[in-house]
Write an enzyme that holds these catalytic residues in place. Structure first.
Site: not given
Length: 556
Positions: A68, A105-106, A155, A183, A185, A219, A236, A240
């Site tokens: 990412w 990632d995304d 996201c 991962k 989110d 987060w 997390r 970020d």
């Protein structure tokens, strides 16, 4: 709010490209109605709590790569990139250093599920599908990770299908592809209870029968350290990160108080590494890597190792610092003192040693100090200090202290006993090139140029540190010498007969720099901070100390 950061950093250009109708996939994709989503969310809310079953993974913090911070949703995020990263893990020694996971990632999927409700890999980015990529990563002896969100969408701008209400279906699909890491989110979560959403996916992953490391990425919004250890391998603990000193230190401060929750199999995660992305200095990146290791954080490379400099790889492959992160005792380091921007952390290690970080968060150099007693060491008459960046060894009767540059960290492994690098012989290795200080051509003639060359272990690279501060080569009769006793920046460094002159006296500093006693200037790889520098034969000179990697050295 935290979601805003995701949208700011998610690229929009790729989203337009992902409206493809290749193979009729978009046209055939199932569109979930608002009513159906409501039913799915209700089902999640009613799901039983996940049991705290040990999955045997992440007994030490996970190490690997996530794309990412390097690519976002840009066009370079594709199958070729992922395979190239896996290749470099092997060829650059990152796999040998402990980095295991290659994670996507995304933006890897199409914007809609197919007619069966399954996620579909974007055929432009991944023409052979995700399983083929996972198989390639596995063929390198590595593990493969994927991304999703505990919401209706991920996201990225405009979003891709999230897993909320599809937990079992998605987990089974990922397991069939050979996914080893998720991962997960927190975007577009519809306000549903976080703990319940994450437990539901945890149950689904367990039910696949495949060991999948579970990274909870919410987060720190809902105090995951209180509930995530029962269902995930990491969580997390902060918002970020970005590639700035201020954000990196802010995140470190937020993560430091959570030490009590970390344990083998379950780790606080202050987000990916920014080392090598260019927004911080080499000194700041050393602090970043040191603190993440001291905090027993997952070490997930967030820079593009296809273009990584030797200086970046020097940091990422520091085996002594990695050993602190990966210590089997599994304790996160704690802050033992913090005052005026000077922060000391101590981490207990499995063999009884302590790792100690002395961090100077201020804008100018400062002496940072603590004691063996303060960092939790048992009473002893002497302690051995091993500097994990310069590799120099020294002893103390109890005070642990160092002059630390602005935004720098000195990291010691401290144990009972004594030791000294004085009188020992080592190659002197440049952090900017991973090449060794070298008397050109193996010559012993006075005036021979001193430069850098591929390390080979011969006598013209064997440096002996003396009590007088000399750096002697060969049989000890020849010394590193500042040309003609000059003290100006740009003064050449040469080989000369040892004569006790102050221009032949040097100091190996705790931050890895080597300074001339006469000039106070740093031993510098000429233009080693410029593109194209650091080649074999590049000369050494004296230069104003600036914290660059071309002024940082370690004993090989």
């Amino acid at each position: 709010m935290l979601q805003e950061r995701h949208f700011k950093r998610r690229f929009t250009a790729a989203a337009a490209a992902l409206t493809l109708t290749a193979g009729g996939l978009a046209g055939a994709a199932a569109v979930t109605s608002a009513a159906a989503v409501g039913v799915q969310i209700a089902a999640v809310a009613a799901a039983p709590e996940a049991s705290a079953v040990e999955n045997g993974l992440a007994r030490t913090p996970q190490m690997g790569f996530n794309n990412w911070n390097t690519t976002g949703c840009g066009s370079q995020f594709n199958e070729a990139m992922v395979k190239g990263i896996a290749d470099l893990f092997v060829s650059e020694g990152l796999k040998s250093a402990g980095y295991t996971y290659v994670n996507l990632d995304d933006c890897w999927a199409l914007p809609s599920r197919n007619a069966d409700g399954d996620l579909v890999a974007d055929p432009v980015r991944f023409p052979n599908g995700i399983k083929a990529v996972a198989d390639y990563v596995h063929s390198k002896g590595l593990k493969f990770g994927l991304y999703s969100s505990a919401g209706t969408k991920t996201c990225a701008d405009n979003g891709f299908p999230g897993a909320l209400g599809h937990e079992k279906q998605d987990a089974n699909l990922w397991a069939s592809w050979g996914v080893d890491y998720l991962k997960y989110d927190n975007c577009n979560n519809t306000g549903a209870d976080a703990e319940t959403r994450y437990k539901t996916m945890g149950d689904a992953l367990k039910a696949t029968g495949r060991p999948i490391l579970y990274g909870i990425c919410e987060w720190g919004s809902n105090s995951p350290w209180n509930w995530a250890p029962a269902i995930g391998n990491s969580w997390r603990s902060t918002g970020d990160i970005n590639d700035t000193w201020s954000k990196m230190i802010e995140i470190a401060h937020k993560n430091q108080p959570r030490a009590q929750y970390a344990k083998p199999g379950a780790w606080n995660d202050p987000d990916m590494l920014e080392v090598g992305n260019g927004g911080m200095s080499d000194t700041e990146y050393r602090t970043h890597f040191s603190l993440w290791a001291q905090m027993a954080a997952p070490l997930l490379i967030g820079s593009d190792i296809r273009t990584a400099s030797p200086a970046t790889l020097t940091i990422l492959k520091n085996s002594d610092v990695i050993a602190v992160d990966q210590d089997s005792l599994g304790k996160q380091g704690t802050v033992v003192s913090s005052s005026g921007g000077q922060v000391v952390m101590s981490k207990e290690l499995a063999n009884g040693d302590r790792s100690v970080t002395l961090t100077n968060e201020n804008g100018s150099a400062a002496t940072v100090s603590t004691t063996a007693d303060a960092v939790g060491l048992p009473n002893a008459s002497s302690y051995r200090l091993t500097n994990l960046w310069s590799k120099a060894v020294s002893s103390t009767s109890g005070t642990i202290s160092a002059s630390v540059p602005a935004h720098g960290t000195v990291m010691y492994r401290v144990s009972d006993g004594t030791g000294s690098s004085t009188g020992t012989t080592h190659p002197l290795v440049s952090a900017s090139s991973q090449r060794c200080l070298d008397a050109q051509g193996g010559s012993t003639e006075p005036g021979t140029k001193i430069g850098i060359w591929d390390c080979h272990g011969k006598a013209n690279q064997a440096v002996t540190l003396t009590a007088a501060g000399e750096l002697r080569l060969y049989d000890g009769s020849m010394c590193l010498d500042a040309y003609d006793k000059q003290t100006d920046p740009g003064t050449a460094v040469q080989l000369w007969t040892c004569n006790g002159g102050v221009n032949q006296q040097w100091k190996l500093n705790p931050n890895g720099t080597v300074t001339g006693n006469q000039s106070g200037l740093c031993l510098d790889v000429t233009d080693g901070d410029e593109p194209g520098g650091n080649v074999n034969g590049t000369a050494l000179e004296l230069w104003n100390c600036n914290g660059g990697a071309n002024q940082q050295w370690s004993l090989g």
